[in-house]
Design an enzyme around this catalytic site. Structure first.
Site, PDB file in Angstrom:
ATOM      1  N   PHE A 115     -12.682 -11.828  91.957  1.00 43.66           N
ATOM      2  CA  PHE A 115     -11.562 -12.629  91.451  1.00 43.66           C
ATOM      3  C   PHE A 115     -10.299 -12.259  92.237  1.00 43.66           C
ATOM      4  CE2 PHE A 115      -8.046 -12.900  88.172  1.00 43.66           C
ATOM      5  CZ  PHE A 115      -7.795 -14.226  88.418  1.00 43.66           C
ATOM      6  N   VAL A 138     -18.495  -8.478  85.014  1.00 41.96           N
ATOM      7  CA  VAL A 138     -18.794  -7.478  83.982  1.00 41.96           C
ATOM      8  C   VAL A 138     -18.862  -8.091  82.576  1.00 41.96           C
ATOM      9  CG1 VAL A 138     -17.925  -5.474  85.240  1.00 41.96           C
ATOM     10  CG2 VAL A 138     -16.358  -6.778  83.781  1.00 41.96           C
ATOM     11  N   LEU A 152     -13.088  -0.189  86.577  1.00 46.61           N
ATOM     12  CA  LEU A 152     -11.782  -0.667  87.051  1.00 46.61           C
ATOM     13  C   LEU A 152     -11.656  -2.186  86.973  1.00 46.61           C
ATOM     14  CD1 LEU A 152     -11.871   2.252  88.279  1.00 46.61           C
ATOM     15  CD2 LEU A 152     -10.747   1.344  90.289  1.00 46.61           C
ATOM     16  N   SER A 154     -10.708  -5.531  86.335  1.00 45.93           N
ATOM     17  CA  SER A 154      -9.675  -6.241  85.562  1.00 45.93           C
ATOM     18  C   SER A 154      -8.580  -6.634  86.549  1.00 45.93           C
ATOM     19  CB  SER A 154      -9.043  -5.321  84.507  1.00 45.93           C
ATOM     20  OG  SER A 154      -7.846  -5.906  84.011  1.00 45.93           O
ATOM     21  N   LYS A 170     -11.431 -11.306  78.037  1.00 44.20           N
ATOM     22  CA  LYS A 170     -12.888 -11.126  78.036  1.00 44.20           C
ATOM     23  C   LYS A 170     -13.289  -9.972  78.959  1.00 44.20           C
ATOM     24  CE  LYS A 170     -14.510 -15.802  77.042  1.00 44.20           C
ATOM     25  NZ  LYS A 170     -15.116 -17.014  77.624  1.00 44.20           N
ATOM     26  N   LYS A 184     -24.068   4.249  77.530  1.00 45.88           N
ATOM     27  CA  LYS A 184     -24.864   4.800  76.428  1.00 45.88           C
ATOM     28  C   LYS A 184     -26.348   4.787  76.796  1.00 45.88           C
ATOM     29  CE  LYS A 184     -26.474   3.451  71.935  1.00 45.88           C
ATOM     30  NZ  LYS A 184     -26.571   2.315  71.048  1.00 45.88           N
ATOM     31  N   TYR A 224      -3.286  -8.582  78.825  1.00 44.58           N
ATOM     32  CA  TYR A 224      -3.562  -7.375  79.616  1.00 44.58           C
ATOM     33  C   TYR A 224      -3.279  -6.118  78.792  1.00 44.58           C
ATOM     34  CZ  TYR A 224      -3.225  -4.108  83.599  1.00 44.58           C
ATOM     35  OH  TYR A 224      -3.387  -3.061  84.470  1.00 44.58           O
TER      36      TYR A 224
HETATM   37  N1  LIG Z   1      -2.539  -1.029  90.827  1.00 40.18           N
HETATM   38  C1  LIG Z   1      -1.831  -0.546  89.832  1.00 40.18           C
HETATM   39  O1  LIG Z   1      -0.628  -0.277  89.998  1.00 40.18           O
HETATM   40  C2  LIG Z   1      -2.473  -0.308  88.479  1.00 40.18           C
HETATM   41  C3  LIG Z   1      -1.676   0.188  87.456  1.00 40.18           C
HETATM   42  C4  LIG Z   1      -2.250   0.391  86.219  1.00 40.18           C
HETATM   43  C5  LIG Z   1      -3.598   0.151  86.017  1.00 40.18           C
HETATM   44  N2  LIG Z   1      -4.361  -0.333  87.023  1.00 40.18           N
HETATM   45  C6  LIG Z   1      -5.777  -0.611  86.735  1.00 40.18           C
HETATM   46  O2  LIG Z   1      -6.590  -0.195  87.801  1.00 40.18           O
HETATM   47  C7  LIG Z   1      -7.667  -1.106  87.973  1.00 40.18           C
HETATM   48  C8  LIG Z   1      -7.704  -1.591  89.406  1.00 40.18           C
HETATM   49  O3  LIG Z   1      -6.490  -2.240  89.702  1.00 40.18           O
HETATM   50  P1  LIG Z   1      -6.150  -2.795  91.166  1.00 40.18           P
HETATM   51  O4  LIG Z   1      -4.706  -2.607  91.391  1.00 40.18           O
HETATM   52  O5  LIG Z   1      -7.106  -2.253  92.160  1.00 40.18           O
HETATM   53  O6  LIG Z   1      -6.392  -4.348  90.952  1.00 40.18           O
HETATM   54  P2  LIG Z   1      -7.270  -5.356  91.796  1.00 40.18           P
HETATM   55  O7  LIG Z   1      -7.004  -6.719  91.251  1.00 40.18           O
HETATM   56  O8  LIG Z   1      -7.060  -5.147  93.251  1.00 40.18           O
HETATM   57  O9  LIG Z   1      -8.751  -4.884  91.448  1.00 40.18           O
HETATM   58  C9  LIG Z   1      -9.442  -5.306  90.325  1.00 40.18           C
HETATM   59  C10 LIG Z   1     -10.855  -5.659  90.762  1.00 40.18           C
HETATM   60  O10 LIG Z   1     -11.602  -6.059  89.615  1.00 40.18           O
HETATM   61  C11 LIG Z   1     -12.348  -7.223  89.951  1.00 40.18           C
HETATM   62  N3  LIG Z   1     -12.610  -7.960  88.733  1.00 40.18           N
HETATM   63  C12 LIG Z   1     -11.730  -8.586  87.907  1.00 40.18           C
HETATM   64  N4  LIG Z   1     -12.362  -9.139  86.876  1.00 40.18           N
HETATM   65  C13 LIG Z   1     -13.681  -8.846  87.004  1.00 40.18           C
HETATM   66  C14 LIG Z   1     -14.842  -9.144  86.276  1.00 40.18           C
HETATM   67  N5  LIG Z   1     -14.777  -9.868  85.153  1.00 40.18           N
HETATM   68  N6  LIG Z   1     -16.039  -8.678  86.712  1.00 40.18           N
HETATM   69  C15 LIG Z   1     -16.119  -7.957  87.848  1.00 40.18           C
HETATM   70  N7  LIG Z   1     -15.055  -7.647  88.603  1.00 40.18           N
HETATM   71  C16 LIG Z   1     -13.846  -8.095  88.191  1.00 40.18           C
HETATM   72  C17 LIG Z   1     -11.458  -7.968  90.918  1.00 40.18           C
HETATM   73  O11 LIG Z   1     -12.143  -8.912  91.701  1.00 40.18           O
HETATM   74  C18 LIG Z   1     -10.896  -6.828  91.750  1.00 40.18           C
HETATM   75  O12 LIG Z   1     -11.739  -6.497  92.812  1.00 40.18           O
HETATM   76  C19 LIG Z   1      -7.457  -2.234  86.969  1.00 40.18           C
HETATM   77  O13 LIG Z   1      -8.273  -2.020  85.843  1.00 40.18           O
HETATM   78  C20 LIG Z   1      -6.008  -2.105  86.588  1.00 40.18           C
HETATM   79  O14 LIG Z   1      -5.772  -2.544  85.271  1.00 40.18           O
HETATM   80  C21 LIG Z   1      -3.823  -0.564  88.260  1.00 40.18           C
END
Ligand SMILES: NC(=O)c1ccc[n+]([C@@H]2O[C@H](COP(=O)([O-])OP(=O)(O)OC[C@H]3O[C@@H](n4cnc5c(N)ncnc54)[C@H](O)[C@@H]3O)[C@@H](O)[C@H]2O)c1
Length: 413
Positions: A115, A138, A152, A154, A170, A184, A224
């Site tokens: 995504f 997922v 990770l 999301s 979701k 689990k 979120y």
């Molecule tokens: N980057 C930040 O500053 C930050 C801060 C707080 C939390 N986070 C958390 O860290 C994690 C990674 O963030 P990021 O910055 O790399 O974002 P990102 O968008 O680059 O990476 C998220 C990845 O999840 C995948 N994804 C999304 N929905 C999915 C699904 N339903 N099934 C399978 N894959 C899915 C996306 O394709 C993407 O590759 C996230 O959970 C985010 O909430 C990041």
């Protein structure tokens, strides 16, 4: 003698290994026949040598696309080598985590629905015996044997998670349930990538892990913020009821190479604007502070937390605060840009301060950020510069998007 050039070019262009082999062999046979049919006064040895040289050249072309070089990988014994699943592993943070765990010698399976992630982020591992990439959402159950799960998956930046709030919900709820169910079933430990957004618009500064947060459950960011809050709740329900080992990282703003061009947050916005010679847009007087950690620091923190015995939530972020104006001036200087700084009217809900309290991570994990801001920014600038060149070659120039919308106004993140 037939010219080898066009045929070798043809071989290089053929993608399928078996087809390449057949064409190569046919070519060598053709050269051999042609040599034997030529006038008989040349010596047989020179003919053989000619055919051999042609065969060697063909072989090197045959081999070349398959001798992919990978980054160096440590050898781990069977006992120490773990089978690790990274959901969202093709995204910004996930791909750096993949690099670390692969280089440490583990077997890594990346699950991603692409995504916001990209195959390009992990393409340098494709074909490696320790690496697997699965296109999977997922929200659907997954059956796989693993020892550790870094969950990770999301969307992380406001434009991305607000794009389809129901899907964001979701992913964070059903997706997390699926991963906890997997943990689990196979007895794996699960680390949830939670966020500082669980603290919402905080009333305490800096935020420590005991603070329960201040979140609007029906606001535009609730998909979120509340999604991550319930994901945390699910982790602890599985821990208490089913004995699943969980780790919860509350991640604060992170930056670095492979972050999205349209991320919408202040670092990427300023870098893009400076590189494209556009004004750096500051909302309000620019005195609001933000703190950003470099991605390698976060990755080290995630790995330290996963392998620790700390099951309660841990903040991972860089407490070094800078004003938005300082960020703008520093990025302008590092890019060497002539862009002006443009002050726009202040957004109503723009927090004046955001800063993690990382005493718990320091004490229990021995972790703290070590990459200096300028060093991290230079790496990010280098990456964005290359990306702009890449995008320009593909006739697409991304523009920074407004970070967050509330009452129709943007705000810094
Ligand atoms: N980057 C930040 O500053 C930050 C801060 C707080 C939390 N986070 C958390 O860290 C994690 C990674 O963030 P990021 O910055 O790399 O974002 P990102 O968008 O680059 O990476 C998220 C990845 O999840 C995948 N994804 C999304 N929905 C999915 C699904 N339903 N099934 C399978 N894959 C899915 C996306 O394709 C993407 O590759 C996230 O959970 C985010 O909430 C990041």
């Amino acid at each position: 003698m037939v010219s080898k050039g066009p045929l070798l070019r043809l071989l290089t262009a053929i993608n399928r290994r078996r087809m390449k082999l057949l064409v190569g062999l046919a070519f060598v046979a053709y050269v051999a026949c042609e040599s034997l049919q030529e006038n008989g006064d040349q010596k047989v040895e020179s003919k053989i040598e000619e055919v051999s040289l042609t065969a060697v050249a063909v072989c090197s072309v045959l081999k070349s696309p398959f001798t992919q070089k990978y980054p160096p990988v440590k050898f781990l014994s069977e006992k120490d080598r773990k089978r690790i699943l990274i959901t969202g592993g093709a995204g910004f943070v996930g791909s750096h985590l993949t690099d670390k765990l692969m280089m440490d010698g583990h077997e890594v399976t990346v699950v991603d629905n692409f995504f916001t992630g990209r195959k390009r982020n992990v393409e340098h591992w494709i074909g490696h015996e320790n690496f697997e990439l699965i296109n999977h959402d997922v929200v659907e159950p997954l059956y796989i044997e693993v020892d550790q799960i870094y969950h990770l998956a999301s969307p992380a930046s406001p434009p991305n998670y607000m794009y389809n709030p129901i899907k964001t919900l979701k992913t964070n709820t059903i997706g997390t349930l699926n991963m906890l169910g997997l943990a689990k079933r196979v007895g794996a430990r699960l680390l949830l990538a939670s966020t500082s957004e669980v603290y919402g618009d905080p009333e305490v500064h800096p935020q420590n892990e005991d603070y329960w947060g201040h979140v609007n459950p029906i606001g535009p960011r609730a998909c979120y913020d509340e999604g991550k809050r319930v994901a945390e709740t699910m982790c602890y329900a599985y821990m208490k009821q089913e004995g699943v080992e969980v780790r919860v990282a509350r991640i604060f703003n992170t930056f670095g190479p492979r972050m999205h061009m349209n991320d919408g947050r202040v670092v990427s916005n300023f870098i893009l604007q400076a590189l494209q010679g556009e004004p750096l847009t500051v909302y309000g007087p620019g005195t609001q502070t933000r703190a950003f950690q470099y991605v390698s620091d976060l990755v080290n923190g995630l790995v330290a937390l996963m392998n620790s015995n700390v099951s309660s939530p841990v903040n991972l972020g860089n407490p070094e605060e800078h004003t938005i104006l300082e960020f703008a001036q520093l990025i302008k200087k590092l890019v060497g840009s002539g862009s002006e700084i443009q002050f726009l009217s202040e957004a109503q809900d723009d927090p004046q301060k955001r800063k993690p309290d990382i005493r718990k991570a320091k004490l229990l994990l021995g972790w703290e950020p070590v990459v200096p801001l300028e060093e991290g920014l230079n790496k990010a600038i280098h990456y964005f510069r290359k990306e702009l060149e890449y995008q320009a070659n593909n006739q697409y120039i991304p523009k920074p998007k407004p970070a967050r919308m509330k009452k129709g106004r943007t705000r810094h993140n």
